[in-house]
Every structure is written in C-alpha cells, then in structure tokens.
Design a protein around this motif. Structure first.
Motif, PDB file in Angstrom:
ATOM      1  N   GLY A 126      68.025  49.017  18.987  1.00 50.54           N
ATOM      2  CA  GLY A 126      67.091  48.487  17.858  1.00 50.54           C
ATOM      3  C   GLY A 126      67.512  49.502  16.494  1.00 50.54           C
ATOM      4  N   THR A 127      67.495  50.634  16.791  1.00 53.89           N
ATOM      5  CA  THR A 127      67.784  51.662  15.657  1.00 53.89           C
ATOM      6  C   THR A 127      69.104  51.183  14.956  1.00 53.89           C
ATOM      7  OG1 THR A 127      66.612  53.428  16.877  1.00 53.89           O
ATOM      8  CG2 THR A 127      67.986  53.996  15.081  1.00 53.89           C
ATOM      9  N   ILE A 149      64.198  42.811  20.625  1.00 52.06           N
ATOM     10  CA  ILE A 149      65.456  43.218  21.475  1.00 52.06           C
ATOM     11  C   ILE A 149      64.984  42.976  23.084  1.00 52.06           C
ATOM     12  CG2 ILE A 149      66.801  44.959  22.600  1.00 52.06           C
ATOM     13  CD1 ILE A 149      67.541  45.052  19.618  1.00 52.06           C
ATOM     14  N   TYR A 159      61.897  42.235  14.233  1.00 59.00           N
ATOM     15  CA  TYR A 159      63.069  42.172  15.112  1.00 59.00           C
ATOM     16  C   TYR A 159      62.339  42.222  16.590  1.00 59.00           C
ATOM     17  CZ  TYR A 159      61.252  46.921  14.257  1.00 59.00           C
ATOM     18  OH  TYR A 159      60.438  47.999  13.757  1.00 59.00           O
ATOM     19  N   LYS A 204      63.080  56.121  12.293  1.00 60.33           N
ATOM     20  CA  LYS A 204      64.604  56.898  12.339  1.00 60.33           C
ATOM     21  C   LYS A 204      65.612  56.150  11.379  1.00 60.33           C
ATOM     22  CE  LYS A 204      66.351  57.145  16.578  1.00 60.33           C
ATOM     23  NZ  LYS A 204      66.550  56.705  17.985  1.00 60.33           N
ATOM     24  N   ARG A 221      59.000  54.067  15.663  1.00 62.67           N
ATOM     25  CA  ARG A 221      60.157  55.220  16.094  1.00 62.67           C
ATOM     26  C   ARG A 221      61.362  54.626  15.455  1.00 62.67           C
ATOM     27  NH1 ARG A 221      61.800  59.559  15.394  1.00 62.67           N
ATOM     28  NH2 ARG A 221      63.124  60.555  16.951  1.00 62.67           N
ATOM     29  N   ILE A 222      61.533  53.490  15.711  1.00 63.81           N
ATOM     30  CA  ILE A 222      62.921  53.009  15.201  1.00 63.81           C
ATOM     31  C   ILE A 222      62.658  52.781  13.509  1.00 63.81           C
ATOM     32  CG2 ILE A 222      63.486  51.894  17.100  1.00 63.81           C
ATOM     33  CD1 ILE A 222      63.710  49.118  15.501  1.00 63.81           C
ATOM     34  N   TRP A 270      66.192  47.884  26.000  1.00 65.29           N
ATOM     35  CA  TRP A 270      65.131  48.666  25.488  1.00 65.29           C
ATOM     36  C   TRP A 270      65.866  50.142  25.483  1.00 65.29           C
ATOM     37  CZ3 TRP A 270      59.468  47.314  25.699  1.00 65.29           C
ATOM     38  CH2 TRP A 270      59.174  46.012  25.109  1.00 65.29           C
ATOM     39  N   ASN A 271      65.524  50.889  24.675  1.00 63.54           N
ATOM     40  CA  ASN A 271      65.720  52.265  24.897  1.00 63.54           C
ATOM     41  C   ASN A 271      67.152  52.718  24.997  1.00 63.54           C
ATOM     42  OD1 ASN A 271      63.073  53.253  24.282  1.00 63.54           O
ATOM     43  ND2 ASN A 271      62.613  52.467  26.304  1.00 63.54           N
ATOM     44  N   LYS A 272      67.914  51.768  24.372  1.00 63.99           N
ATOM     45  CA  LYS A 272      69.520  52.224  24.341  1.00 63.99           C
ATOM     46  C   LYS A 272      69.995  52.448  22.910  1.00 63.99           C
ATOM     47  CE  LYS A 272      70.213  49.200  28.547  1.00 63.99           C
ATOM     48  NZ  LYS A 272      70.185  50.306  29.534  1.00 63.99           N
ATOM     49  N   GLY A 273      69.140  52.460  21.821  1.00 62.30           N
ATOM     50  CA  GLY A 273      69.468  52.548  20.852  1.00 62.30           C
ATOM     51  C   GLY A 273      69.830  51.410  19.822  1.00 62.30           C
ATOM     52  N   ASN A 290      52.431  50.042  20.078  1.00 68.17           N
ATOM     53  CA  ASN A 290      53.871  49.626  20.196  1.00 68.17           C
ATOM     54  C   ASN A 290      54.754  50.763  19.224  1.00 68.17           C
ATOM     55  OD1 ASN A 290      56.281  48.423  20.706  1.00 68.17           O
ATOM     56  ND2 ASN A 290      56.015  46.930  19.041  1.00 68.17           N
ATOM     57  N   PRO A 291      54.485  51.976  19.910  1.00 70.75           N
ATOM     58  CA  PRO A 291      55.132  53.118  19.055  1.00 70.75           C
ATOM     59  C   PRO A 291      56.459  52.989  19.069  1.00 70.75           C
ATOM     60  CG  PRO A 291      54.383  53.930  21.398  1.00 70.75           C
ATOM     61  CD  PRO A 291      53.848  52.580  21.214  1.00 70.75           C
ATOM     62  N   SER A 334      55.493  46.229   9.875  1.00 68.08           N
ATOM     63  CA  SER A 334      54.180  46.833  10.378  1.00 68.08           C
ATOM     64  C   SER A 334      54.291  46.626  12.079  1.00 68.08           C
ATOM     65  CB  SER A 334      53.177  46.241   9.833  1.00 68.08           C
ATOM     66  OG  SER A 334      53.239  44.915  10.095  1.00 68.08           O
TER      67      SER A 334
HETATM   68  C1  LIG Z   1      60.868  47.789  19.220  1.00 70.24           C
HETATM   69  C2  LIG Z   1      62.087  47.448  19.832  1.00 70.24           C
HETATM   70  C3  LIG Z   1      62.942  46.591  18.988  1.00 70.24           C
HETATM   71  C4  LIG Z   1      62.996  48.902  19.955  1.00 70.24           C
HETATM   72  O1  LIG Z   1      64.169  48.471  20.172  1.00 70.24           O
HETATM   73  P1  LIG Z   1      65.188  49.411  21.228  1.00 70.24           P
HETATM   74  O2  LIG Z   1      66.481  49.085  21.322  1.00 70.24           O
HETATM   75  O3  LIG Z   1      64.550  50.013  22.468  1.00 70.24           O
HETATM   76  O4  LIG Z   1      65.255  50.746  20.157  1.00 70.24           O
HETATM   77  P2  LIG Z   1      65.813  52.259  20.204  1.00 70.24           P
HETATM   78  O5  LIG Z   1      66.514  52.412  21.737  1.00 70.24           O
HETATM   79  O6  LIG Z   1      66.892  52.185  19.217  1.00 70.24           O
HETATM   80  O7  LIG Z   1      64.793  53.175  19.899  1.00 70.24           O
HETATM   81  C5  LIG Z   1      63.644  53.296  20.533  1.00 70.24           C
HETATM   82  C6  LIG Z   1      62.966  54.503  20.382  1.00 70.24           C
HETATM   83  O8  LIG Z   1      61.518  54.367  20.840  1.00 70.24           O
HETATM   84  C7  LIG Z   1      61.139  55.443  21.661  1.00 70.24           C
HETATM   85  N1  LIG Z   1      60.022  54.839  22.399  1.00 70.24           N
HETATM   86  C8  LIG Z   1      60.119  54.016  23.546  1.00 70.24           C
HETATM   87  N2  LIG Z   1      58.977  53.907  24.126  1.00 70.24           N
HETATM   88  C9  LIG Z   1      58.068  54.785  23.333  1.00 70.24           C
HETATM   89  C10 LIG Z   1      56.721  55.057  23.565  1.00 70.24           C
HETATM   90  N3  LIG Z   1      55.952  54.497  24.531  1.00 70.24           N
HETATM   91  N4  LIG Z   1      56.052  55.886  22.820  1.00 70.24           N
HETATM   92  C11 LIG Z   1      56.946  56.524  21.790  1.00 70.24           C
HETATM   93  N5  LIG Z   1      58.275  56.586  21.616  1.00 70.24           N
HETATM   94  C12 LIG Z   1      58.722  55.517  22.425  1.00 70.24           C
HETATM   95  C13 LIG Z   1      62.327  55.688  22.252  1.00 70.24           C
HETATM   96  O9  LIG Z   1      62.222  57.130  22.911  1.00 70.24           O
HETATM   97  C14 LIG Z   1      63.469  55.794  21.161  1.00 70.24           C
HETATM   98  O10 LIG Z   1      63.202  56.863  20.322  1.00 70.24           O
HETATM   99  P3  LIG Z   1      64.253  58.292  20.288  1.00 70.24           P
HETATM  100  O11 LIG Z   1      65.745  57.669  20.131  1.00 70.24           O
HETATM  101  O12 LIG Z   1      63.985  58.968  19.332  1.00 70.24           O
HETATM  102  O13 LIG Z   1      64.092  58.672  21.616  1.00 70.24           O
HETATM  103  C15 LIG Z   1      61.914  46.762  21.343  1.00 70.24           C
HETATM  104  O14 LIG Z   1      61.111  47.752  22.026  1.00 70.24           O
HETATM  105  C16 LIG Z   1      61.294  45.442  21.029  1.00 70.24           C
HETATM  106  O15 LIG Z   1      61.932  44.564  20.888  1.00 70.24           O
HETATM  107  N6  LIG Z   1      59.996  45.422  21.297  1.00 70.24           N
HETATM  108  C17 LIG Z   1      59.189  44.203  21.271  1.00 70.24           C
HETATM  109  C18 LIG Z   1      59.214  43.662  20.007  1.00 70.24           C
HETATM  110  C19 LIG Z   1      58.721  44.121  19.013  1.00 70.24           C
HETATM  111  O16 LIG Z   1      57.877  45.142  19.233  1.00 70.24           O
HETATM  112  N7  LIG Z   1      59.248  43.970  17.729  1.00 70.24           N
HETATM  113  C20 LIG Z   1      58.822  44.665  16.516  1.00 70.24           C
HETATM  114  C21 LIG Z   1      57.343  44.017  16.074  1.00 70.24           C
HETATM  115  S1  LIG Z   1      56.910  45.095  14.864  1.00 70.24           S
END
Ligand SMILES: CC(C)(COP(=O)(O)OP(=O)(O)OC[C@H]1O[C@@H](n2cnc3c(N)ncnc32)[C@H](O)[C@@H]1OP(=O)(O)O)[C@@H](O)C(=O)NCCC(=O)NCCS
Length: 192
Positions: free
Chosen positions: A114-115, A104, A102, A151, A147-148, A109-112, A142-143, A137
């Motif tokens: 992805g989850t 986003i 996936y 969750k 995290r998602i 980002w960080n608006k929930g 890319n924590p 994986s």
């Molecule tokens: C991974 C990704 C899909 C997450 O999407 P998102 O809409 O931001 O996800 P959410 O908002 O639902 O949740 C993000 C969670 O990560 C946590 N988070 C964000 N940055 C973080 C960091 N540096 N360290 C630890 N946790 C982190 C947030 O606090 C949140 O957790 P919480 O709800 O417990 O607070 C998005 O960051 C993305 O597209 N990244 C680039 C592409 C990618 O990584 N794809 C996956 C390849 S495996």
C-alpha cells in the motif's frame, strides 16, 4: 493548472501500476470488491456477484478514453498477480487539487505494498500532473490507511465526525489528510 496525462504505467521496486483490463474482472471481484474486510472501510458495499464487478470494470476501461482518468491496477512484478487498485479523482480545476483512494487485497496487507503504491502515485501526481494538493480520508477505525498516508508524507488535518455512512448504515468518523506541492518538493529535496 493540472496537466492530465491519463493512466500511464508506473513502476516501483516490486510493483507495476497499470491500466485495468476487462479480463481482470474475476480477480477484482475475488480479491477486493466482494470482500467485506475491504468494503467496510469504503463507501460502496461489497459486490454480491461478479456481474456487478464486470460493469464496474467496463466503466473503468472506458474511462481510459479520457486523459483526465487516472485509475491503476496494482500488479506484483514477481508472478504478475493483480493485488489491488488505486485512483485519483475529484479533480478541481480551480485549485489544482484532487483526492486519492486505494484498496489492496486482504492476503497482501501489511507487506508494504500500500505504501509503495501510494508513494508512486503521489510522485506521479506532483511531478507529472502538476498537482497542487492531494487529499484523502479514512475511517478512524481503519488506522492502517492513515499510517500509509503518514508514511508518504501526508498530514492529518482533522477529524470529521460522521463524515460517511457505510453500506451497513453505520456512521463513521473520518480523519482527513492532505499534502501540498511545497511539502512534496521539500521532502524530495531532503531525499525522503
Ligand atoms: C489501507 C491499505 C491499502 C493498506 O495497505 P497495506 O499494503 O497493508 O499497507 P502497508 O503494508 O504499506 O502499510 C500498512 C501500515 O499500517 C500499519 N497497520 C496495520 N494495521 C494497523 C492497525 N490496526 N493499527 C495501526 N497501524 C496498522 C502497518 O503496521 C503498516 O505500518 P508500518 O509499515 O509502519 O508497520 C489496506 O489495508 C486496504 O486495502 N484496506 C482496505 C481498503 C481501504 O482501507 N482503503 C482506503 C480507504 S481510505
């Protein structure tokens, strides 16, 4: 045995997961495929021009001819902005297992979202496709992706050193996650 049903529209509280369309191309390019903040966490390099994205979207759109193709655009219900994508792939017929990936757009980002997206696709895969196990994986740098996965109930199974080499030639250690059907059913029964 996997039950393929293509890419039906899925709905969550705030999102519509729908098939991609050719007229999404510019948005897909602008919002995630050309953005290194996103591609740095994936294997394929960022697109340098929209023609690359056009070809990619054409491939996705033609994929919908097959029932075995599961690839959604993520659209906000409010305003109908397309903000990302999610797909199921690497289906293994012997085990009934597959992978999920996936992205986003950075502004969302960080608006929930992805989850919320991953939860909907996990539910679709276990309930409608009779999936046995879902895996994914992420690079250990890319924590947010891990995290998602946590969750939605996926469990970390280990870290594979230098599992991928990205477009910049950097080797990355990856954390591998999985969720079994019985774990999904257990969470559902517990109302999680
Ligand atoms: C991974 C990704 C899909 C997450 O999407 P998102 O809409 O931001 O996800 P959410 O908002 O639902 O949740 C993000 C969670 O990560 C946590 N988070 C964000 N940055 C973080 C960091 N540096 N360290 C630890 N946790 C982190 C947030 O606090 C949140 O957790 P919480 O709800 O417990 O607070 C998005 O960051 C993305 O597209 N990244 C680039 C592409 C990618 O990584 N794809 C996956 C390849 S495996």
């Amino acid at each position: 045995m996997l039950d393929f049903c293509g890419t039906p529209t899925l709905e969550t509280d705030r999102l519509i997961l729908r098939r991609m369309r050719q007229d999404d191309t510019q948005i897909v390019f602008d919002r995630w495929l050309s953005d290194e903040r996103i591609s740095d966490h994936r294997i394929s390099p960022a697109h340098k021009n929209v023609l690359e994205t056009k070809v990619r979207v054409e491939k996705i759109v033609s994929g919908y001819d097959s029932k075995k193709f599961c690839y959604w655009g993520i659209e906000l219900k409010d305003g109908h902005d397309l903000i990302g994508e999610i797909d199921l792939y690497d289906f293994d017929h012997a085990t009934g297992n597959c992978e999920v990936s996936y992205s986003i757009g950075y502004n969302w980002w960080n608006k929930g979202y992805g989850t919320e997206t991953l939860k909907a696709v996990v539910e679709f895969a276990f309930i409608h496709m009779n999936l046995h196990k879902l895996s994914a994986s992420h690079n250990t740098d890319n924590p947010a992706s891990g995290r998602i996965m946590e969750k939605v109930g996926m469990k970390q199974e280990g870290i594979i050193r230098h599992m991928i080499r990205n477009a910049k030639g950097q080797y990355k250690d990856c954390a591998v996650y999985g969720m079994l059907r019985e774990e999904y059913v257990g969470r559902k029964g517990a109302g999680i």
